[in-house]
Write a protein that holds these residues in place. Sequence first.
Motif, mmCIF file in Angstrom:
data_model
loop_
_atom_site.group_PDB
_atom_site.id
_atom_site.type_symbol
_atom_site.label_atom_id
_atom_site.label_comp_id
_atom_site.label_asym_id
_atom_site.label_seq_id
_atom_site.Cartn_x
_atom_site.Cartn_y
_atom_site.Cartn_z
ATOM 1 N N ASN A 1 0.852 -1.192 0.000
ATOM 2 C CA ASN A 1 0.000 0.000 0.000
ATOM 3 C C ASN A 1 0.886 1.239 0.000
ATOM 4 O OD1 ASN A 1 -1.847 2.022 0.396
ATOM 5 N ND2 ASN A 1 -2.931 0.960 2.053
ATOM 6 N N ALA A 2 0.737 2.062 -1.014
ATOM 7 C CA ALA A 2 1.605 3.239 -1.130
ATOM 8 C C ALA A 2 1.269 4.310 -0.103
ATOM 9 C CB ALA A 2 1.505 3.819 -2.533
ATOM 10 N N GLN A 3 0.109 4.191 0.539
ATOM 11 C CA GLN A 3 -0.220 5.167 1.578
ATOM 12 C C GLN A 3 0.495 4.809 2.867
ATOM 13 O OE1 GLN A 3 -4.524 5.112 1.751
ATOM 14 N NE2 GLN A 3 -4.613 7.005 0.580
ATOM 15 N N THR B 1 1.097 6.364 7.149
ATOM 16 C CA THR B 1 0.537 7.287 8.130
ATOM 17 C C THR B 1 1.649 7.866 8.998
ATOM 18 O OG1 THR B 1 0.146 5.490 9.690
ATOM 19 C CG2 THR B 1 -1.678 6.100 8.255
ATOM 20 N N THR C 1 -2.563 10.770 6.963
ATOM 21 C CA THR C 1 -2.278 9.772 5.939
ATOM 22 C C THR C 1 -1.613 10.466 4.761
ATOM 23 O OG1 THR C 1 -4.176 8.454 6.608
ATOM 24 C CG2 THR C 1 -3.283 8.034 4.427
#
Lengths: 173, 656
Positions: free
Chosen positions: B94-96, B98, B103
């Motif tokens: 997942n390129a996201q 936190t 985020t």
Amino acid sequence: MRVPRPLYFIVVLAIAAAAGWYFFRPSAPVPGETVTVYYTKLDGTTLGTWDVSFRPAQPGESDAQRLHDLAVYAALQAVAGPPPDIAAVHFPTGTRVRNVSVNGSTATVDLSREVGSASGGTFQENGEFKGLVYTLTGIPSINAVQITIEGQTVGTLPGGHLELDAPLRRSDW
Amino acid sequence: MHRFAARIGSAFAILVLLATTVVRADSVSYAFERSSITFTHIARNPSGTAVGIDDPALRSLLKSLGATLTWRPGDHIVLITTSAPEVIGFSVGNAQYTVGPITAQGRFAPYLNGSEVYLPFDDVMRALGVSAQDGVLERLLTSLDVQGYGVQAVLIAHGGGVLRPRVVTDTPDRVVYEFDGVGTTLAPQRAVNAGGIRTVEITSSGSARDPKTLVTIELLPGTRHDAPQSGSGEFEVAFGANGSAPPLVEPLHDAVAAAAPANAAPATTAPPPPDTTNVATPSQSPSAQATAGATVNAVTVQATGDGGRAVTIAVTGDATYEWHRLRAPDNRFWIDIKNAQLAGGPQDQAEANPLVALRVRQIDPQTVRIALSLADDNALDVSPATTGISVNVGTEMLGDTAPRSGTGSIGAVVSASEPQTLVTPVPADEYGATGDQSAWKFGPQTYVPTNPKLIVLDPGHGGGDRGSMHGDLQEAILNLDLAKRVQAILVARGWQVKMTRTIDHDVDPTPRSTQEAIGIGHDNVDAYALQARDDIANEAGARLFVSIHCNAYLNSGPNGATVYYSKPIDVQLAQIMDRDIAMSGLGVKDDGIVKSHLYVTSHANMPSVLVETAFLSNPSDYAKLASSDWRQQMAQAIADGIDKYAQQNPVAGSAQ
């Protein structure tokens, strides 16, 4: 039959483009799940919350694995505390979450010895553990939190006040 | 066709070769804090550089920044806890990622390479507050905020790693802090005009390999400032304009003078102001204050035919009431009957589904509270009845649109606010921090002392356990001093008093306490010693157990006196003790009563409290604790609380 050279290059380029797209395609953001992290405000009793997002479920991930990962994430967030601009009771500097396991409805959170390093009073202990317990028991199916320090069950922190030998629940506050 | 197949095969071979060279193992070096650091678990791919989490240089960098990385083989998430502290979370695939509550979109998704997770290098550095440019890693001053509080202000700085600036200039009109080894991209200047701060100017100096950031605070005339506090990832300094004290600091002599007026009256001789409760209860309706008063005679619970429970509150007289309920999963309900007195004592009882527990308390001199803990978000109906108030708890669930608060009246009173819908107080009451909650680990409901004239006083800590230490004061010594003063007052009033310690030594674990502690799972000496303190009271059959402490925190902000309790039978003692301390003219903030699972109050059989008299870590409270006069007044308040509780809860056959 002889294949025309232009066709040969087109096929190779198409394969290369497909392979490149496959390996380096951007990951589309997938909505995850929100975890509510609790912290104790500096009045020593009132709780505040902030939400953090947890990654989406992975293909083939079991419910138990996801619950474990969620508990780890929640414990780390709670021990780290809220963003620095929010006044809150914090764990002592250097306190780490060494391990988190979930057995039935009880999560066991193993903290590093730094948790006992501050000569804070009841105020600090009460506030830091209240936030941690509320955070973890906010996860469905977890309703109690057992604290261990460096892998050992303890009665209290060194020179401490809060009883830690049995799982803590929201009803303790 | 054979030639075509051979060419396609060779093309694949070339692609495989290309793929293995595009994502290839590599290393990269940076200058960092006057030395160099070489990352060896580096992979370069078209979206950017990736670094493996097992890279020794990454681990070293994290350590120098006060950050820790958490990952176990098989985990999908990599978490980095910074010194702030703040959690940075990366997920494989997942390129996201936190950073605390924020985020962010990373350059590419973390991925597994063999058994090692590779993270986007630039995103990791950015999240850590570190700049990685032109072969130099540089810690950054990432934020500089001024929080204004009228004529006072607090300057808070955050950045990569622990910030420990030094003061290079300190004059009446200017303070300059130098952050050595820290760069910044913050705006160079801003006008503040709050708390005595005119402007804040940020300038960078030094070299790329040895950066410095100077923060210059231009002050208005007469502005004072606190000594800076620097610690876990932030730097904080308080300012006060026009000669006012900074928010966190008061001059010691002023604080002592304010805290210890020469003519301060003992608590027992100072009757409470008659309107204290009304002032503290803003939601009380005017009509409720004007009525003659009511009496809550009994609260009973009966099963209903449909599986629910009917709670009948028997009330005589005229009264108004208001009720609130919280949202699931916190399924609590309470109803406050105003201008009412509770006949008989407090009531605690476990209940069957759909209830969990019931509590009845006189929460202040004019309000009786009945609190229900519900098994679920059950529907309920509150209605006045001829004999009082009826609360019917059903088995069906409450709809989202159903009211969660309301008011009503019984007798001749008409509530001025009826049928106003009240706003349920959150979050202070929502989480039951001040004893409002009815979800208890039920402790003993009753206790009969075998020695009703005996009070056990427990000076906290002692010997090898010094408790909190600030300046010249040690908690262990202060606790003993306070306890001896309470002892002297109580003995003069005819009480027998037993101290868990009379000198500055450890309370030695007794064979009994050790055995008991091990039997219930304790394996450290601290628990044995606490159990030994409880044993002294439990074995003697004491009337009350009062543990005396001084509080502390990591910074100087929190202050005040708090009374902690653990069991239902502790609550009344805690309330009386807290009230006496609050009204005794001590000048210490009243932080109220707090329920917590403290060892000594949980394991004492009798009503017990732990009194945190003041904060050693707060300059104003520190000055109070340092004052012998103040400690005597505090001892007086504690002794008065014990006396008052005993008077209100007489033991049969005892003169006290």
